[in-house]
Design a protein around this motif. Structure first.
Motif, mmCIF file in Angstrom:
data_model
loop_
_atom_site.group_PDB
_atom_site.id
_atom_site.type_symbol
_atom_site.label_atom_id
_atom_site.label_comp_id
_atom_site.label_asym_id
_atom_site.label_seq_id
_atom_site.Cartn_x
_atom_site.Cartn_y
_atom_site.Cartn_z
ATOM 1 N N ARG A 200 -8.446 -2.720 -3.257
ATOM 2 C CA ARG A 200 -7.193 -2.319 -3.850
ATOM 3 C C ARG A 200 -6.891 -0.866 -3.867
ATOM 4 N N HIS A 204 -4.872 1.443 -1.362
ATOM 5 C CA HIS A 204 -3.769 2.152 -1.790
ATOM 6 C C HIS A 204 -3.796 3.771 -1.481
ATOM 7 N N HIS A 239 0.401 -5.195 1.430
ATOM 8 C CA HIS A 239 -0.334 -4.946 0.337
ATOM 9 C C HIS A 239 0.005 -4.598 -0.985
ATOM 10 N N TRP A 240 1.214 -4.051 -1.036
ATOM 11 C CA TRP A 240 1.950 -3.697 -2.357
ATOM 12 C C TRP A 240 3.303 -4.463 -2.432
#
Ligand code: ADP
Ligand code: MG
Length: 751
Positions: A200, A204, A239-240
């Protein structure tokens, strides 16, 4: 700034050690890392409060640790953790202050009561020093009630939210990645060395350092038509996800960002396969003539009226064979659908044109079978049919080689032996590969390479594995597909029963009755067989083979002397040499053997219509497709047929399901779907044989609709190139494909 092509080990925070772990997941570059998508997401914007949890739900909970203990029961140590809602703890720990930033978002203010949730880990000794009271923790798992009605989650997935690399990132950044939003969850790597949380943070960081604009190799027109977001945006949001994104959609991999990345992967695969197909079409092949003489020959060998499906498929094959480009066609048809006669008709077309035909089968028994039926079917045309297998004696093998090289043999039927470097054909025109799912795609290429200087022979691949069409298109993506979707008339469905072997006596009595009525039967044993030509070096497997074989031999003796005295019982297995196999098969086919005790070597191709009963021992040890193949040996004549699935004692739930499916249906496609579901594509096709590309984002079962779309778009895009030069946009697409094809799919290079 990082670029997509940057090796991961040059990314800040990733050294050679971590890079080595990533390598095991196929992650070498920043691009690879970005395509390592979460397999799940947790809604930590609206996590459930402990006080609202309901038994039975899968819940994502954010809570505060109250206490823990390790219980040593007699069976195993159990680790128990108790948590409450954040801020519900009566004694505010100093740690509580660290989460204050996140509290408003979590509505941690007014708690009605101090509900607690218990978490249990069996063999949880390793967790004993992990938790401290006051820690904030994210939990995910199935909520249950214990015997006293208290709420618990057994073996939840968890993440401690107030620990780890906080110092490095600052508590603020950390908490915003971990809570208060939809959070991505990744598969860990290196035996837990790289956690979901690690991915994560790493991903990021990489996304932050990525330029705001990324080249997008997906043509803009296609993107617009399918409403797909640009690449950069898709990577970011996969991902986000945006706060408004639906969790359900994400979990189903149906958010626009995910769809875009899946489509992209499938589009480039289909584009590559389509290019390959086009290149093949441009090659010089043989253009077989379909004169009246040829047509007449093809008709003469039909012992019955072909089904409509057989007619249609033969037409497709004949049309291919007339084309000046090499044929690459897959003929798919359920067991018993009558593929053999179609293949023989294709062979007749080639032979009548003065060419030789090679037919490759996966086992010696099947090759032998094919020789029988080919000689029978081709009798009116007086072709010379020869058998070539590995176990042939040297002298005979040499002689056979000579016949083939001199062009004396019209049809050569064999096993892997056909791939021998020393074998030369005089004039090879058509290659037929039977039961393709047992051969590697590579082998197919090797076989086709036989005639380097001449025109490429045509190739017809036959398979009885009913593969859902879209999957077939990918698995055999470079082949055209013909489907025999109709059984010959007059078949009666096989009656299938699952019987515990406590009732074996009744089963044997039934068998005796069938035999005295003049019928024949198979008794199948789950012996582990491997191709002898592959060279067995796995001793455990060799041992297992030996012991299961012994069981089959014992059964054979017992049936012969005790259970079925007076009945002619034969034994067939892979260890017999090819002559013995041939003799036994011939005697069974002629009705000189009543009951054939056999291993799974009878699985494919064996065709004895008078056999109407199959008893499968330890049926729970077989896979579904295998059971279906086995059962395909009966129900071939006019008499009613029976399949008895015997099991001993308790069997697993999965096995129960398989047997129930066999009893319920004989539809090959339905069975294949279920098999695919139970085992997944890798197992279903068998990694070794499949030659199937591995996907990083797409999942063939889940994404069939996208696969269809990708294929459509790839074909349309290339068709556009026939009439006009590719646009600058599409040229970029092709450059991208060339750069990635070899590495991503490991398939043969393109153009
Ligand atoms: P598979 O597709 O499993 O290879 P086969 O080619 O072995 O099937 O055919 C199964 C059986 O059906 C054989 O006994 C064959 O002779 C018979 N058969 C095939 N086509 C027809 C037809 N059109 N009419 C009647 N019997 C047929
Ligand atoms: Mg067959």
């Amino acid at each position: 700034m990082v670029e997509l092509s940057t090796p991961v080990q040059y990314v800040k925070g990733i050294g050679p050690n971590v890079a080595a772990v990533l390598e095991t997941k196929g992650i070498a570059t920043v691009e690879d890392l970005l395509y390592y998508l979460p397999f799940r997401y947790e809604d930590r914007a609206n996590p459930r409060r402990v006080a609202e949890l309901q038994p039975g739900e899968m819940a994502s909970v954010i809570a505060e640790v109250r206490g823990s203990l390790l219980m040593r029961t007699r069976k195993m140590p159990i680790f128990e953790l108790s948590v409450t809602d954040l801020g519900a703890a009566y004694a505010p720990e100093p740690a509580g202050a660290r989460h204050s930033g996140a509290k408003p978002a979590l509505r941690a203010g007014a708690m009605p009561r101090h509900a607690t949730l218990k978490c249990l880990w069996f063999h949880g000794g390793y967790l004993k020093d992990r938790f401290r009271p006051g820690q904030a923790i994210a939990l995910y798992g199935k909520v249950e009630q214990d015997r006293r009605g208290a709420l618990q989650i057994i073996q939840p997935q968890f993440e401690i939210l107030s620990e780890g690399d906080d110092q490095e990132n600052g508590a603020q950044a950390s908490s915003s990645l971990e809570i208060g939003r939809i959070v991505p969850v990744y598969e860990s790597a290196g035996n837990g060395k790289l956690t979901s949380r690690w991915f994560r943070h790493a991903i990021h960081r990489v996304l932050e350092q990525l330029p705001p604009d990324l080249p997008d190799a997906l043509p803009a027109a296609i993107r617009a038509r399918l409403n797909l977001p640009p690449r950069r945006e898709a990577l970011q949001k996969a991902h986000w996800p945006d706060s408004g994104e639906s969790l359900r959609r994400l979990l189903d991999f149906r958010s626009p960002a995910q769809q875009r990345l899946i489509f992209e992967e499938l589009f480039f695969l289909e584009l590559g396969l389509e290019l390959k197909r086009r290149r093949l079409r441009a090659q010089r092949g043989i253009s077989f003539a379909l004169t009246d003489k040829v047509r007449h020959a093809v008709k003469r060998l039909l012992p019955f009226h072909p089904t409509a499906a057989q007619k249609r498929v033969l037409k497709e094959i004949a049309a291919d064979m007339q084309q000046p480009s090499p044929m690459r066609r897959l003929l798919q048809g359920d067991v018993g659908s009558g593929k053999t006669i179609v293949a023989m008709q294709a062979a007749a077309i080639a032979i009548e044109n003065g060419f030789q035909v090679a037919l490759m089968a996966p086992t010696e028994i099947l090759a032998t079978q094919h020789v029988f039926s080919a000689r029978r079917i081709l009798e009116p045309l007086a072709y010379r049919v020869v058998l070539l297998t590995g176990s042939l004696e040297q002298d005979r093998k040499r002689a056979t080689h000579r016949h083939i090289a001199q062009g004396d043999a019209n049809l050569v039927i064999g096993t892997h032996a056909l791939l021998s470097e020393r074998l030369e054909f005089s004039k090879l025109g058509l290659v037929i590969v039977d039961e393709q799912h047992r051969f590697g795609v590579l082998q197919r290429f090797r076989l086709m390479k036989k005639s380097d200087d001449e025109a490429e022979p045509d190739v017809l691949v036959m398979t009885a594995t009913p593969i859902p069409r879209t999957l077939a298109l990918t698995l055999y993506g470079d082949l055209d597909v013909s489907i025999l979707d109709e059984l010959p008339p007059g078949r009666t469905p096989v009656v299938t029963r699952h019987v515990d072997d406590e009732r074996a006596g009744e089963v044997w009595a039934f068998l005796r009755k069938q035999v005295s009525a003049g019928r024949q039967a198979y008794v199948v044993y789950p012996v582990i067989e491997g191709s002898d030509e592959e060279g067995q070096i796995d001793f455990a497997a060799a041992e297992a083979k030996k012991s299961t074989l012994k069981a089959a031999e014992q059964m054979h003796r017992k049936l012969k002397s005790e259970i079925l005295p007076g009945v002619r019982v034969g034994l067939l297995h892979g260890r017999l040499n090819s002559e013995d196999k041939e003799i036994i098969m011939r005697r069974f086919a002629r009705g000189e053997i009543d009951v054939l005790v056999s291993t799974t070597v009878v699985e494919v191709g064996v065709d004895v219509p008078n056999a109407n009963l199959m008893i499968i021992e330890h049926a729970d040890r077989f896979g579904l497709s295998q059971l279906h193949q086995l059962r395909g040996r009966i129900g071939r004549g006019s008499a009613k047929s029976f399949c008895v699935l015997m099991t001993t004692g308790e069997i697993t739930e999965d096995a129960q399901k398989r047997l129930a499916a066999m009893v319920r249906t004989s539809n090959g496609f339905e069975i294949a779907e279920l098999d695919l579901e139970q085992r997944g594509p890798g197992e279903f096709f068998g990694t070794k044989q499949a030659g199937m590309p591995s996907f990083r984002v797409a999942n063939l079962l889940r994404d069939r609709d996208l696969l269809e779309a990708a294929r459509r778009e790839a074909q349309a895009a290339l068709a556009g190139m026939d009439t006009a030069a590719p646009s600058a946009d599409f040229s970029r697409t092709l450059v991208h494909l060339k750069a990635h094809w070899q590495r991503r799919y490991g398939l043969v290079e393109v153009g």
